[in-house]
Design a protein around this motif. Structure first.
Motif, short mmCIF file in Angstrom:
data_model
loop_
_atom_site.label_atom_id
_atom_site.label_comp_id
_atom_site.label_asym_id
_atom_site.label_seq_id
_atom_site.Cartn_x
_atom_site.Cartn_y
_atom_site.Cartn_z
N VAL A 25 0.86 -1.19 -0.01
CA VAL A 25 0.12 0.11 0.06
C VAL A 25 0.78 1.09 -0.02
O VAL A 25 2.00 1.36 1.01
CB VAL A 25 -0.85 0.01 1.10
CG1 VAL A 25 -1.63 1.22 1.21
CG2 VAL A 25 -1.75 -1.28 1.37
N VAL A 26 0.52 2.15 -0.97
CA VAL A 26 1.56 3.47 -1.29
C VAL A 26 0.45 4.54 -1.29
O VAL A 26 -0.65 4.65 -1.83
CB VAL A 26 2.11 3.37 -2.57
CG1 VAL A 26 3.05 4.47 -2.75
CG2 VAL A 26 3.19 1.97 -2.68
N GLU A 49 -7.91 7.39 6.93
CA GLU A 49 -8.72 7.01 6.01
C GLU A 49 -8.10 5.65 4.95
O GLU A 49 -8.68 4.71 4.63
CB GLU A 49 -9.28 8.21 4.79
CG GLU A 49 -10.06 7.83 3.92
CD GLU A 49 -10.46 8.99 2.90
OE1 GLU A 49 -10.84 8.59 1.72
OE2 GLU A 49 -10.44 10.08 3.60
N VAL A 50 -6.90 5.97 4.65
CA VAL A 50 -6.22 4.91 4.30
C VAL A 50 -6.04 3.74 4.85
O VAL A 50 -5.86 2.66 4.45
CB VAL A 50 -4.72 5.64 3.39
CG1 VAL A 50 -3.89 4.23 2.89
CG2 VAL A 50 -4.80 6.53 2.52
N ILE A 51 -5.57 3.83 6.02
CA ILE A 51 -5.58 2.53 7.06
C ILE A 51 -6.68 1.93 7.13
O ILE A 51 -6.87 0.74 7.14
CB ILE A 51 -4.92 3.03 8.41
CG1 ILE A 51 -3.45 3.45 8.29
CG2 ILE A 51 -4.95 1.93 9.33
CD1 ILE A 51 -2.74 4.29 9.35
N ALA A 52 -7.83 2.65 7.27
CA ALA A 52 -9.04 2.12 7.51
C ALA A 52 -9.53 1.05 6.33
O ALA A 52 -10.29 0.15 6.29
CB ALA A 52 -10.32 3.18 7.62
N LEU A 87 4.03 7.18 10.75
CA LEU A 87 5.38 6.26 11.65
C LEU A 87 4.73 5.19 12.68
O LEU A 87 5.19 4.12 12.83
CB LEU A 87 6.23 7.39 12.25
CG LEU A 87 7.26 7.65 11.38
CD1 LEU A 87 8.25 8.75 12.20
CD2 LEU A 87 8.14 6.76 11.09
N PRO A 88 3.52 5.63 13.47
CA PRO A 88 3.00 4.80 14.32
C PRO A 88 2.63 3.64 13.74
O PRO A 88 2.52 2.35 14.24
CB PRO A 88 1.74 5.78 15.16
CG PRO A 88 2.21 7.07 15.05
CD PRO A 88 3.05 7.19 13.66
N GLN A 89 1.83 3.68 12.39
CA GLN A 89 1.16 2.67 11.93
C GLN A 89 2.62 1.60 11.22
O GLN A 89 2.57 0.36 11.30
CB GLN A 89 0.50 3.16 10.46
CG GLN A 89 0.17 1.73 9.57
CD GLN A 89 -0.78 0.83 10.37
OE1 GLN A 89 -1.60 1.30 11.19
NE2 GLN A 89 -0.93 -0.18 10.00
#
Length: 267
Positions: A4-5, A63-66, A113-115
């Protein structure tokens, strides 16, 4: 599972070229734009993000992480140009440039960074500029903002290596994009001490961008870096003489290099 970019400034120019290239290679790509609803016929999905607005940054990353569950690669590409005699550029315009080219990318990195730390992996690519390696006349503020991002990348690489995160810079030379149209140009003031020389330099700078390299070269470089297990700290992409100018900066005496630049800009 495809990586995922997320690419800031992914609706035009270098960012758009990178996004489309990576999507064609099978990556899950998200671009960002301040106003994605105004972008027509984008080949990659666009998320609303303004690098000068922390709330919009964290919302976009969330949003991207979700949607995808992870972020493997951040490409910090959003940036703006600025030209003018330093004496005549309004200080607010200098601050705005640093907000976009320096503080903005840092805030986006802080958001991802946390992700990446929880994944124990991740890659951050900061798009800087060959101009960031030297103080260029009438582009001094741009050089300073991009050079500052280069140095922050060096520091952050060491701070985050323990988490399995890699961070690198790519410094492009002149590419045929619409950056000149979006630049802040300090006006050429009639009667100014800089009127003639700055006016001539400004015209030459725009010509260099218009006749620059194809942005696909940047996309290809990014693809290679993503597939490199241990990326270098610095990469440079562009015409030979632009890349060679960085080597000359390191090897020539300061005043010799300064004279070379002044001759180039006809100062």
């Amino acid at each position: 599972m495809s990586k995922v970019v997320i690419i800031t400034g992914g609706s035009s120019g270098i960012g758009k070229s990178i996004g489309e290239f990576l999507q064609d290679k099978g990556y899950t790509v998200y671009g960002t734009s301040r106003n994605p609803e105004k972008v027509q016929n984008s080949k990659i999905p666009l998320v609303a993000l303004d690098v000068r607005d922390s709330e919009s940054i964290y919302k976009a990353i969330g949003e991207v992480i979700a949607k995808s569950g992870r972020i493997d690669v951040l490409i910090n590409n959003a940036g703006v140009g600025i030209t003018g005699p330093i004496e005549e550029i309004p200080t607010d315009e200098m601050r705005n440039n640093f907000e976009t080219n320096f503080f903005g990318p840092i805030e986006v990195m802080k958001a991802v960074l946390p992700q990446m730390r929880s994944q124990k992996s991740g890659l951050i690519i900061n798009i800087t500029s060959i101009a960031g390696y030297m103080g260029l006349p009438y582009r001094g503020i741009y050089s300073a903002s991009k050079g500052a991002l280069e140095l922050v990348t060096e520091a952050l690489r060491m701070e985050t290596k323990q988490f399995g995160i890699e961070i690198t810079n790519i410094a492009p030379g002149d590419f045929a994009t619409n950056i000149a149209a979006g630049r802040y140009h300090a006006p050429v003031i009639k009667g100014s001490a800089y009127e003639k020389v700055y006016g001539n330099t400004l015209a030459e700078m725009n010509t260099h961008v218009d006749s620059g390299s194809n942005p696909i070269e940047m996309a290809q470089a990014v693809y290679v870096i993503i597939n490199t297990p241990k990326p270098k700290i610095h990469y440079k992409v562009g015409a030979f003489m632009q890349k060679f100018s960085v080597i000359l900066k390191r090897t020539l005496p300061d005043k010799v290099y300064e004279k070379m630049l002044m001759n180039h800009y006809k100062l």
